[in-house]
Design an enzyme around this catalytic site. Structure first.
Site, mmCIF file in Angstrom:
data_model
loop_
_atom_site.group_PDB
_atom_site.id
_atom_site.type_symbol
_atom_site.label_atom_id
_atom_site.label_comp_id
_atom_site.label_asym_id
_atom_site.label_seq_id
_atom_site.Cartn_x
_atom_site.Cartn_y
_atom_site.Cartn_z
ATOM 1 C CB CYS A 88 17.866 -28.450 1.043
ATOM 2 S SG CYS A 88 19.044 -27.156 1.444
ATOM 3 C CG HIS B 225 17.303 -30.849 4.513
ATOM 4 N ND1 HIS B 225 18.610 -31.074 4.142
ATOM 5 C CD2 HIS B 225 17.149 -29.499 4.577
ATOM 6 C CE1 HIS B 225 19.223 -29.906 3.995
ATOM 7 N NE2 HIS B 225 18.366 -28.939 4.262
ATOM 8 C CG ASN C 293 21.479 -27.180 5.230
ATOM 9 O OD1 ASN C 293 21.565 -28.083 4.403
ATOM 10 N ND2 ASN C 293 20.527 -26.257 5.187
HETATM 11 N N1 COA Z 1 25.343 -15.739 16.148
HETATM 12 C C1 COA Z 1 24.805 -14.914 17.058
HETATM 13 N N2 COA Z 1 23.665 -14.222 16.824
HETATM 14 C C2 COA Z 1 23.089 -14.396 15.633
HETATM 15 C C3 COA Z 1 23.614 -15.254 14.650
HETATM 16 C C4 COA Z 1 24.800 -15.939 14.942
HETATM 17 N N3 COA Z 1 25.378 -16.775 14.075
HETATM 18 N N4 COA Z 1 22.813 -15.221 13.565
HETATM 19 C C5 COA Z 1 21.798 -14.388 13.862
HETATM 20 N N5 COA Z 1 21.967 -13.885 15.106
HETATM 21 C C6 COA Z 1 21.124 -12.946 15.829
HETATM 22 C C7 COA Z 1 20.274 -12.126 14.906
HETATM 23 O O1 COA Z 1 21.003 -11.016 14.433
HETATM 24 C C8 COA Z 1 19.147 -11.724 15.814
HETATM 25 O O2 COA Z 1 19.563 -10.643 16.607
HETATM 26 P P1 COA Z 1 18.536 -9.465 16.980
HETATM 27 O O3 COA Z 1 17.438 -10.130 17.757
HETATM 28 O O4 COA Z 1 19.397 -8.562 17.782
HETATM 29 O O5 COA Z 1 18.087 -8.919 15.654
HETATM 30 C C9 COA Z 1 18.981 -12.926 16.738
HETATM 31 O O6 COA Z 1 20.194 -13.675 16.623
HETATM 32 C C10 COA Z 1 17.825 -13.845 16.367
HETATM 33 O O7 COA Z 1 17.849 -14.047 14.977
HETATM 34 P P2 COA Z 1 16.764 -14.896 14.257
HETATM 35 O O8 COA Z 1 17.033 -14.877 12.794
HETATM 36 O O9 COA Z 1 15.399 -14.512 14.739
HETATM 37 O O10 COA Z 1 17.109 -16.328 14.839
HETATM 38 P P3 COA Z 1 16.339 -17.651 14.618
HETATM 39 O O11 COA Z 1 15.935 -18.212 15.909
HETATM 40 O O12 COA Z 1 15.283 -17.549 13.553
HETATM 41 O O13 COA Z 1 17.485 -18.588 14.041
HETATM 42 C C11 COA Z 1 18.190 -19.480 11.937
HETATM 43 C C12 COA Z 1 18.100 -18.252 12.817
HETATM 44 C C13 COA Z 1 18.836 -19.098 10.623
HETATM 45 C C14 COA Z 1 19.059 -20.510 12.643
HETATM 46 C C15 COA Z 1 16.786 -20.049 11.720
HETATM 47 O O14 COA Z 1 15.924 -19.033 11.309
HETATM 48 C C16 COA Z 1 16.742 -21.148 10.701
HETATM 49 O O15 COA Z 1 17.250 -22.221 10.922
HETATM 50 N N6 COA Z 1 16.058 -20.897 9.568
HETATM 51 C C17 COA Z 1 15.848 -21.895 8.558
HETATM 52 C C18 COA Z 1 17.159 -22.256 7.962
HETATM 53 C C19 COA Z 1 16.977 -23.258 6.915
HETATM 54 O O16 COA Z 1 16.336 -24.243 7.124
HETATM 55 N N7 COA Z 1 17.598 -22.982 5.797
HETATM 56 C C20 COA Z 1 17.749 -23.843 4.742
HETATM 57 C C21 COA Z 1 16.515 -24.476 4.264
HETATM 58 S S1 COA Z 1 17.064 -25.854 3.462
#
Ligand code: COA
Length: 322
Positions: free
Chosen positions: A113, A249, A279
């Site tokens: 990214c 980004h 993304n």
């Molecule tokens: N729909 C519904 N629920 C979902 C889900 C989806 N698409 N994806 C995950 N969940 C659930 C998880 O299973 C978890 O459930 P649990 O509490 O029962 O275990 C809950 O939602 C919370 O998950 P969590 O991973 O803590 O959510 P989050 O607030 O961290 O958001 C991301 C997840 C991926 C959106 C976030 O962590 C993120 O944006 N990370 C960075 C991504 C990034 O920048 N990546 C590329 C870098 S270039």
């Protein structure tokens, strides 16, 4: 002394749109969860057979036209991509052939990214050392090809697209500074763990997809991007108020908002495309730039801060006067 200025921008998104409602039918997710946790409402997906080079060609032609140049004026091509058409030739060489350009250096940069920021940083050095006059710098991705469409943790996040700029030589300052970093110790937090040398066993097992520890990546991204903003301002002796536009980004609206807060900027001064693009990895920054240039928000002479973070981990920034 020579400086590198952006002469023109271009962008391209594949026709097919995948909405959150579509994803609700594919995995156990909801429009509400995706919107509130990521800010994403829809993303574009490349058609069958449509490749990273196809997307790049559209964006590149638009950028060259916006720069009022001909393809024959381009004397350096750098393509940032994590999803190249082939192992080799590079996507930059394939693009060079499409554009009927012959002889100039053409190569790919792989920094996930942060790829476009890396590519811009490299192109700027070519221009400043009089090694080229008009560099075509492209970020292009077909991330949809390495996403597991049964994994709700990752499949809601990514989209396909391409963005491009033409960087030209000028006596007036354009790019003021670039800051490129990496720390390979975090390779397991965000990866597609297959490759030529390591082998394709996971492909045979159907596991050759993006794997991400989202929470940890999120925390690292916010902290690291905060530091790169400080580093960039300090290197240029600037105050936060000197920045006209933040072009981050586009991974998650919560990461973008955290950076705006850190810089004391209102969200009106931040270019946000994540809601309709998702993304798009190396394409996200040049696509966002192109949107805001074409709709008239970004004007000549304004000061822009671009910042990115991605797999590797890699991170970086570019400060420039548009
Ligand atoms: N729909 C519904 N629920 C979902 C889900 C989806 N698409 N994806 C995950 N969940 C659930 C998880 O299973 C978890 O459930 P649990 O509490 O029962 O275990 C809950 O939602 C919370 O998950 P969590 O991973 O803590 O959510 P989050 O607030 O961290 O958001 C991301 C997840 C991926 C959106 C976030 O962590 C993120 O944006 N990370 C960075 C991504 C990034 O920048 N990546 C590329 C870098 S270039």
């Amino acid at each position: 002394m020579s400086f590198a200025r952006i002469l023109g921008t271009g962008g391209y998104l594949p026709e097919k749109v995948l909405t959150n409602a579509d994803l609700e039918k594919m995995v156990d997710t909801s429009d509400e969860w995706i919107r509130t946790r990521t800010g994403i409402e829809e993303r574009h997906i490349a058609a069958d057979g449509e490749t990273a080079c196809d997307l790049a060609e559209h964006a590149a032609r638009r950028a060259i036209e916006a720069a009022n140049l001909q393809t024959s004026d381009i004397d350096l091509i750098i393509v940032a991509t994590t999803t190249p058409d082939r192992v080799f030739p590079s996507t930059a060489c394939l693009l060079q052939k499409r554009l009927d350009i012959h002889g100039c250096a053409a190569f790919d940069v792989q920094a996930v990214c942060t790829g476009f920021v890396y590519a811009l940083g490299i192109a700027e050095k070519f221009i400043k050392t009089d090694s080229c006059r008009n560099a075509l710098v492209v970020g292009t991705e077909t991330l949809s090809r390495v996403v597991d469409w049964t994994d709700r943790d990752t499949c809601v996040l990514f989209g396909d697209g391409a963005g491009a700029v033409v960087l030209g030589v000028d006596e007036k300052v354009g790019i003021r500074s670039t800051h490129l970093h990496a720390d390979g110790q975090y390779d397991d937090l965000l990866t597609v763990p297959v490759g030529i040398s390591q082998g394709f066993d996971l492909v045979k097992e159907g596991k050759a997809f993006v794997q991400m520890r989202g929470n940890e990546v999120f925390r690292m991204a916010v902290n690291t991007l905060g530091r790169i903003c400080d580093e960039t301002l300090a290197a240029n002796n600037l105050e936060k108020t000197d920045i006209d536009w933040l072009i981050p980004h586009q991974a998650n609206i919560r990461i973008i908002s955290a950076m705006a807060r850190k810089l004391g900027m209102s969200m009106e001064r931040v270019v946000v495309t994540v809601q309709t693009h998702g993304n798009t990895s190396a394409a996200s920054i040049p696509l966002a730039l192109d949107c805001a240039v074409r709709d008239g928000r970004i004007k000549r002479g304004e000061t822009l801060l671009m910042e990115g973070f991605g797999g590797g981990f890699t991170w970086g920034s570019v400060l420039l006067d548009y």
